[in-house]
Every structure is written in structure tokens, then in C-alpha cells.
Design a protein around this motif. Structure first.
Motif, PDB file in Angstrom:
ATOM      1  N   PRO A   8       0.831  -1.211   0.000  1.00  0.00           N
ATOM      2  CA  PRO A   8       0.000   0.000   0.000  1.00  0.00           C
ATOM      3  C   PRO A   8       0.862   1.256   0.000  1.00  0.00           C
ATOM      4  N   LEU A   9       0.448   2.250  -0.797  1.00  0.00           N
ATOM      5  CA  LEU A   9       1.170   3.515  -0.879  1.00  0.00           C
ATOM      6  C   LEU A   9       0.283   4.710  -0.534  1.00  0.00           C
ATOM      7  N   GLY A  10      -0.785   4.463   0.187  1.00  0.00           N
ATOM      8  CA  GLY A  10      -1.619   5.558   0.660  1.00  0.00           C
ATOM      9  C   GLY A  10      -2.782   5.890  -0.263  1.00  0.00           C
ATOM     10  N   VAL A  11      -3.583   6.828   0.213  1.00  0.00           N
ATOM     11  CA  VAL A  11      -4.785   7.256  -0.492  1.00  0.00           C
ATOM     12  C   VAL A  11      -4.609   8.707  -0.919  1.00  0.00           C
ATOM     13  N   VAL A  12      -4.918   8.994  -2.171  1.00  0.00           N
ATOM     14  CA  VAL A  12      -4.920  10.363  -2.671  1.00  0.00           C
ATOM     15  C   VAL A  12      -6.247  10.625  -3.364  1.00  0.00           C
ATOM     16  N   THR A  13      -6.620  11.874  -3.434  1.00  0.00           N
ATOM     17  CA  THR A  13      -7.906  12.257  -4.019  1.00  0.00           C
ATOM     18  C   THR A  13      -7.704  12.742  -5.449  1.00  0.00           C
ATOM     19  N   ILE A  52       5.295  10.074 -20.602  1.00  0.00           N
ATOM     20  CA  ILE A  52       4.191  10.808 -19.962  1.00  0.00           C
ATOM     21  C   ILE A  52       4.434  12.308 -20.086  1.00  0.00           C
ATOM     22  N   GLU A  53       5.662  12.740 -19.841  1.00  0.00           N
ATOM     23  CA  GLU A  53       5.991  14.172 -19.925  1.00  0.00           C
ATOM     24  C   GLU A  53       5.901  14.689 -21.361  1.00  0.00           C
ATOM     25  N   ARG A  54       6.236  13.851 -22.327  1.00  0.00           N
ATOM     26  CA  ARG A  54       6.231  14.231 -23.742  1.00  0.00           C
ATOM     27  C   ARG A  54       4.828  14.175 -24.352  1.00  0.00           C
ATOM     28  N   GLU A  55       4.012  13.204 -23.929  1.00  0.00           N
ATOM     29  CA  GLU A  55       2.690  12.967 -24.524  1.00  0.00           C
ATOM     30  C   GLU A  55       1.612  12.860 -23.448  1.00  0.00           C
ATOM     31  N   PRO A  56       1.428  13.870 -22.606  1.00  0.00           N
ATOM     32  CA  PRO A  56       0.494  13.720 -21.477  1.00  0.00           C
ATOM     33  C   PRO A  56      -0.941  13.408 -21.897  1.00  0.00           C
ATOM     34  N   GLY A  57      -1.366  13.879 -23.051  1.00  0.00           N
ATOM     35  CA  GLY A  57      -2.732  13.632 -23.514  1.00  0.00           C
ATOM     36  C   GLY A  57      -2.993  12.210 -23.955  1.00  0.00           C
ATOM     37  N   SER A  58      -1.943  11.398 -24.074  1.00  0.00           N
ATOM     38  CA  SER A  58      -2.101   9.999 -24.472  1.00  0.00           C
ATOM     39  C   SER A  58      -2.420   9.087 -23.289  1.00  0.00           C
ATOM     40  N   PHE A  59      -2.273   9.631 -22.067  1.00  0.00           N
ATOM     41  CA  PHE A  59      -2.409   8.824 -20.863  1.00  0.00           C
ATOM     42  C   PHE A  59      -3.671   9.167 -20.078  1.00  0.00           C
ATOM     43  N   VAL A  60      -4.165   8.192 -19.351  1.00  0.00           N
ATOM     44  CA  VAL A  60      -5.306   8.390 -18.464  1.00  0.00           C
ATOM     45  C   VAL A  60      -4.914   9.475 -17.448  1.00  0.00           C
ATOM     46  N   PRO A  61      -5.641  10.587 -17.419  1.00  0.00           N
ATOM     47  CA  PRO A  61      -5.220  11.708 -16.570  1.00  0.00           C
ATOM     48  C   PRO A  61      -5.235  11.423 -15.072  1.00  0.00           C
ATOM     49  N   VAL A 120      -2.287  10.859  -9.875  1.00  0.00           N
ATOM     50  CA  VAL A 120      -2.056  10.199  -8.579  1.00  0.00           C
ATOM     51  C   VAL A 120      -0.732   9.446  -8.515  1.00  0.00           C
ATOM     52  N   TRP A 121      -0.080   9.212  -9.672  1.00  0.00           N
ATOM     53  CA  TRP A 121       1.131   8.396  -9.666  1.00  0.00           C
ATOM     54  C   TRP A 121       2.403   9.090 -10.136  1.00  0.00           C
ATOM     55  N   LEU A 122       2.336  10.137 -10.962  1.00  0.00           N
ATOM     56  CA  LEU A 122       3.556  10.684 -11.558  1.00  0.00           C
ATOM     57  C   LEU A 122       4.615  11.073 -10.525  1.00  0.00           C
ATOM     58  N   PRO A 123       4.269  11.720  -9.412  1.00  0.00           N
ATOM     59  CA  PRO A 123       5.324  12.022  -8.428  1.00  0.00           C
ATOM     60  C   PRO A 123       6.015  10.763  -7.888  1.00  0.00           C
ATOM     61  N   VAL A 124       5.265   9.691  -7.735  1.00  0.00           N
ATOM     62  CA  VAL A 124       5.844   8.435  -7.258  1.00  0.00           C
ATOM     63  C   VAL A 124       6.765   7.846  -8.325  1.00  0.00           C
ATOM     64  N   ILE A 127       8.388   9.394 -10.662  1.00  0.00           N
ATOM     65  CA  ILE A 127       9.603  10.203 -10.724  1.00  0.00           C
ATOM     66  C   ILE A 127      10.524   9.867  -9.553  1.00  0.00           C
ATOM     67  N   ARG A 128       9.958   9.742  -8.371  1.00  0.00           N
ATOM     68  CA  ARG A 128      10.763   9.379  -7.192  1.00  0.00           C
ATOM     69  C   ARG A 128      11.433   8.019  -7.389  1.00  0.00           C
ATOM     70  N   TRP A 129      10.691   7.066  -7.968  1.00  0.00           N
ATOM     71  CA  TRP A 129      11.264   5.735  -8.221  1.00  0.00           C
ATOM     72  C   TRP A 129      12.447   5.803  -9.185  1.00  0.00           C
ATOM     73  N   THR A 130      12.424   6.740 -10.131  1.00  0.00           N
ATOM     74  CA  THR A 130      13.539   6.823 -11.103  1.00  0.00           C
ATOM     75  C   THR A 130      14.817   7.336 -10.448  1.00  0.00           C
ATOM     76  N   THR A 131      14.683   8.025  -9.311  1.00  0.00           N
ATOM     77  CA  THR A 131      15.861   8.599  -8.667  1.00  0.00           C
ATOM     78  C   THR A 131      16.277   7.849  -7.399  1.00  0.00           C
ATOM     79  N   ALA A 132      15.461   6.922  -6.960  1.00  0.00           N
ATOM     80  CA  ALA A 132      15.763   6.187  -5.719  1.00  0.00           C
ATOM     81  C   ALA A 132      16.013   4.720  -6.040  1.00  0.00           C
ATOM     82  N   PRO A 133      16.960   4.103  -5.368  1.00  0.00           N
ATOM     83  CA  PRO A 133      17.169   2.676  -5.602  1.00  0.00           C
ATOM     84  C   PRO A 133      15.943   1.876  -5.208  1.00  0.00           C
ATOM     85  N   ARG A 134      15.683   0.834  -5.950  1.00  0.00           N
ATOM     86  CA  ARG A 134      14.527  -0.011  -5.663  1.00  0.00           C
ATOM     87  C   ARG A 134      14.806  -0.859  -4.428  1.00  0.00           C
ATOM     88  N   GLY A 135      13.850  -0.840  -3.486  1.00  0.00           N
ATOM     89  CA  GLY A 135      14.071  -1.579  -2.257  1.00  0.00           C
ATOM     90  C   GLY A 135      13.077  -2.601  -1.945  1.00  0.00           C
TER      91      GLY A 135
END
Length: 172
Positions: free
Chosen positions: A96-101, A144-153, A158-162, A164-172
């Protein structure tokens, strides 16, 4: 699709009763949904295209499986059900990674986010998924950054910040 009875929430996330799915969609009522990102063994994310027959965001790309939480259903149970129905992923451990609105003119819900790692075969539900494949995480973020209109908004919101964080943090 049957007109399922779903859990109905208010804007603050409080359960306020139940309602038919068709009414939730028609009146854009607050509800809860599961949202699950499936990661592969090589840091890929499963990307799929929604079928043109979907009631919300038809034909767009999505990197999260999921769906509406049914009446009297725990969101984690709903997430497992949706993973099995949409992608044939069963028995996977959910983190689980929490609830967002999320709210827009089409849908308003509380997203119960989960992630899982899957090494098995993906088997799409043909009514929900038209195409899918594993995409390297950095490539997904760039796309996603290049073609945002191609993706479910809602998934992007609810996920893009996560992601991006995953791309900069080692997978644990």
C-alpha cells in the motif's frame, strides 16, 4: 458490465453509503477506487491501452490497473480482484502507498494506491485491455511528460510524483 453496487464516499473520504455504479458515473459522485502499478523484475512498469468501450477515458494509455471499490469491499481486496480481472495477475503481494484524491469533470474518487512486482505472464481481459507491454520506468516517465494527452489523466495525477521518485531512488 452489471450495474454493481459500489461504496459511496464524501469529498473527505468518509463512507456515506452505497450507490449503483451507473449513478456514480452519471452524477460524478465521490467514490473509492483501487489503483495498482505493476512493476516487473527489471524495473519495468506494465503499460496498457484501455479498450475503446471503457466508460471513462476510453482508448488511452494507462500504467495502473484498478477500479471502483464495491459495496462492503476492502480496497485491498478490490485491488486484488481488479488485478486478476484486468491483467491476470493473481496471488501477488500488494504494497500500500496511501490514499490520494482525484477529481475532474468525469470522475471523483479516493485512490487507494498499491504497487506489486510480477514475474509471471500477463493475461489481459479483452473487454478492458486492448494492448500492453513492459516499459522501462525512465522511458515511461519521459513518455508521460512528452505525450500527457495519451495517458489516463487520473493515473498521471495520482502516480507521476511516485514514478519520478522511483527513477531517482534505488529499488528496495
Amino acid at each position: 458490465m452489471a450495474d454493481e453496487l459500489v461504496a459511496r464516499f464524501d469529498a473527505s473520504g468518509n463512507l456515506v453509503g452505497t450507490c449503483r455504479r451507473s449513478v456514480v458515473r452519471r452524477d460524478n459522485l465521490w467514490h473509492a477506487a483501487s489503483s495498482i502499478v505493476v512493476r516487473g523484475p527489471d524495473d519495468g512498469v506494465y503499460l496498457h491501452r484501455r479498450t475503446p468501450s471503457k466508460d471513462v477515458f476510453p482508448g488511452l494509455l494507462d500504467f495502473a490497473a484498478g477500479g471502483v471499490v464495491l459495496a462492503d469491499e476492502d480496497p485491498a481486496v478490490g485491488a486484488r480482484r481488479e488485478l486478476d480481472e484486468e491483467l491476470g495477475v493473481h496471488g501477488a503481494e500488494l504494497v500500500p502507498l496511501g490514499v490520494v484524491t482525484y477529481a475532474d469533470e468525469h470522475t471523483r474518487y479516493h485512490a487507494h494506491r498499491f504497487t506489486t512486482t510480477w514475474h509471471g505472464v500477463i493475461r489481459w481481459q479483452p473487454e478492458e485491455v486492448a494492448w500492453g507491454d513492459w516499459v522501462p520506468l525512465p522511458e515511461l516517465v519521459k513518455r508521460i511528460e512528452r505525450e500527457p494527452g495519451s495517458f489516463v489523466p487520473d493515473s498521471v495525477a495520482v502516480w507521476l510524483p511516485v514514478l519520478i521518485r522511483w527513477t531517482t531512488a534505488p529499488r528496495g
